[in-house]
Design an enzyme around this catalytic site. Structure first.
Site, PDB file in Angstrom:
ATOM      1  N   ASP A 157      76.846  34.453 -33.972  1.00 44.94           N
ATOM      2  CA  ASP A 157      76.048  34.546 -35.229  1.00 44.94           C
ATOM      3  C   ASP A 157      76.511  35.600 -36.064  1.00 44.94           C
ATOM      4  O   ASP A 157      77.172  36.404 -35.913  1.00 44.94           O
ATOM      5  CB  ASP A 157      74.709  34.504 -34.818  1.00 44.94           C
ATOM      6  CG  ASP A 157      73.763  33.696 -35.775  1.00 44.94           C
ATOM      7  OD1 ASP A 157      74.078  33.387 -36.735  1.00 44.94           O
ATOM      8  OD2 ASP A 157      72.579  33.300 -35.180  1.00 44.94           O
ATOM      9  N   ASP A 177      71.292  27.117 -41.966  1.00 45.90           N
ATOM     10  CA  ASP A 177      70.522  26.197 -40.775  1.00 45.90           C
ATOM     11  C   ASP A 177      70.143  24.843 -41.379  1.00 45.90           C
ATOM     12  O   ASP A 177      69.707  24.775 -42.476  1.00 45.90           O
ATOM     13  CB  ASP A 177      69.357  27.050 -40.272  1.00 45.90           C
ATOM     14  CG  ASP A 177      69.956  28.307 -39.875  1.00 45.90           C
ATOM     15  OD1 ASP A 177      71.054  28.451 -39.348  1.00 45.90           O
ATOM     16  OD2 ASP A 177      69.136  28.966 -38.951  1.00 45.90           O
TER      17      ASP A 177
HETATM   18  C1  GLA Z   1      70.698  31.791 -37.017  1.00 46.90           C
HETATM   19  C2  GLA Z   1      71.562  30.537 -36.561  1.00 46.90           C
HETATM   20  C3  GLA Z   1      70.729  29.379 -35.903  1.00 46.90           C
HETATM   21  C4  GLA Z   1      70.261  30.021 -34.812  1.00 46.90           C
HETATM   22  C5  GLA Z   1      69.462  31.203 -35.092  1.00 46.90           C
HETATM   23  C6  GLA Z   1      68.888  32.208 -33.830  1.00 46.90           C
HETATM   24  O1  GLA Z   1      69.955  31.345 -37.914  1.00 46.90           O
HETATM   25  O2  GLA Z   1      72.072  29.880 -37.928  1.00 46.90           O
HETATM   26  O3  GLA Z   1      71.484  28.201 -35.524  1.00 46.90           O
HETATM   27  O4  GLA Z   1      71.377  30.608 -33.799  1.00 46.90           O
HETATM   28  O5  GLA Z   1      69.924  32.235 -35.933  1.00 46.90           O
HETATM   29  O6  GLA Z   1      68.134  33.205 -34.068  1.00 46.90           O
END
Ligand code: GLA
Length: 401
Positions: free
Chosen positions: A148, A203
């Site tokens: 991430d 996301d």
């Molecule tokens: C980010 C990522 C998500 C998930 C969250 C976890 O937002 O893009 O897909 O992994 O972190 O905290």
């Protein structure tokens, strides 16, 4: 002099062979499951074992799903030497035992970390511990890493992801490397050298076409994410995929029609198919969508060519995807609130500039299969006339005969 040259060549070769990702992995888009969309921080040994059992008993494994990926929050603390440990309360027998169990089911295991010092949920990230973490993952038997991008102010993205790539390679256990950088630094331009898939957007959110505003950032409905894939297809191919995020199919925010449209478009995009729902508690409709053999075959086609939008009129889109053996997938996507009649004359000129492929249905006769009803629909000689329900698709496979 000669000796020096030899030494320099050897050093260079050593460097070149060291600095790479694992080749030959993810030759088709990775398929699996990830905990985040449904379970967020509620991850545990018990839950992951249940998911693994359900992946096998539901038929998802047979349909091709392979990786069980634990997302954020599996972490405990780093020890005095900096090695990371699992949360002991949630993984009482140690995460290695969870991973061994998943492997015993014939599945593979994926883990999550972050290029920053902390993950997005505030757990220990890998910054400054990349080689140590890669060794720990290799010892545990990890097969896939989602990496991430939170808390990375002043860090160079290519540098940070390349460091982790090299750490994984040095640890010697083949790992699919999933870059979760949200598209901020155009990972499609450099990701193929570094990893096997890269997120192209922020996301996903469990809705058809909304934007969910979180203040400083937004998450996106599936149509919004679909639109953000524009212009990216040429960057994807075997071993290096655009990743429009994990699926929301079966999570309840969308109707069955919308879930079907979501899944179909992820197949047309040659997207990784990472389910994000509770596999232990799925409706018949959800399972039918997630395990549609023909739709999955479109996604997993060995050519690895991402589909493209051919036409877009009055909220009705027509998408094509070239497949191996001269075949094609076609998907009519209805984004409007009403059902739409379609008429498609197969003699229409459809030329894929990127793949250099001509549909040429005026000359070539294809057999048509409706992927969702599993009905044969005759040949491409006749004009196609059918209806696409609202927020749904008609998805076809054209087979050369
Ligand atoms: C980010 C990522 C998500 C998930 C969250 C976890 O937002 O893009 O897909 O992994 O972190 O905290």
């Amino acid at each position: 002099m000669k000796k020096n040259l030899l030494l320099i060549t050897l050093l260079l070769l050593g460097f070149i062979t060291k600095a790479q990702k694992f080749d030959d992995l993810a030759q088709t888009p990775p398929m699996g499951w990830n905990s985040w969309n449904k379970f967020a921080c509620n991850v545990s040994d018990e839950m992951l074992r249940d998911i693994a059992d359900a992946m096998v008993s539901s038929g998802m494994k047979d349909a091709g799903y392979e990786y069980i990926v634990v997302d954020d929050c599996w972490h405990g603390e780093r020890d005095s030497l900096g090695f990371i440990h699992e949360n002991k309360e949630h993984f009482p027998s140690g995460i290695k035992a969870t991973i061994d169990y998943i492997h015993s089911k014939g599945l593979k295991f994926g883990i999550y970390s972050c290029a920053g010092a902390e993950t997005c949920a505030g757990k220990p990230g890998s910054r400054g511990h990349e080689f140590q973490d890669a060794l720990t993952y290799a010892q545990w038997g990890v097969d896939y890493l989602k990496y991430d991008w939170c808390n990375t102010e002043n860090i160079n993205a290519i540098g940070a992801y390349t460091t982790m790539r090299d750490a994984l390679y040095a640890a010697k256990r083949p790992v699919v490397f999933s870059l979760c950088e949200w598209g901020d630094n155009k990972p499609w331009e450099w990701g193929a050298e570094v990893g096997h898939l890269w997120r192209t957007t922020g996301d996903i959110y469990d809705c058809f076409d909304c934007e969910e505003d979180h203040g400083t950032w937004s998450s996106w409905g599936v149509m919004k994410i679909l639109d953000m894939q524009d212009g990216l297809r040429e960057f994807a191919g075997p071993g290096h995929w655009n990743d429009p995020d994990m699926m929301e199919v079966g999570n309840g925010g969308m109707t069955t029609n919308e879930d079907r449209a979501h899944f179909s478009m992820w197949c047309m995009l040659a997207s990784p198919l990472i389910a994000g729902n509770d596999l232990t508690n799925m409706s018949e409709e959800t399972l039918t969508i997630l395990t549609n053999k023909e739709a999955i075959a479109v996604n997993q086609d060995s050519l690895g060519i991402q589909g493209f939008k051919f036409a877009d009129k009055d909220s009705l889109e027509t998408w094509f995807k070239p497949l191996s053996e001269g075949n094609w997938a076609v998907c009519f996507l209805n984004r409007s609130a009403e059902a739409k009649d379609i008429e498609f004359d197969w003699k229409t000129k459809v030329y894929d500039e990127f793949a250099k492929r001509d549909l040429d249905a005026a000359e070539t006769s294809y057999e048509i299969l409706d992927i969702w009803t599993n009905q044969k629909m005759g040949k491409t000689k006749k004009v196609l006339k059918t209806e696409v329900p609202s927020h749904d698709v008609v998805m076809l496979k054209l087979s050369k005969k």
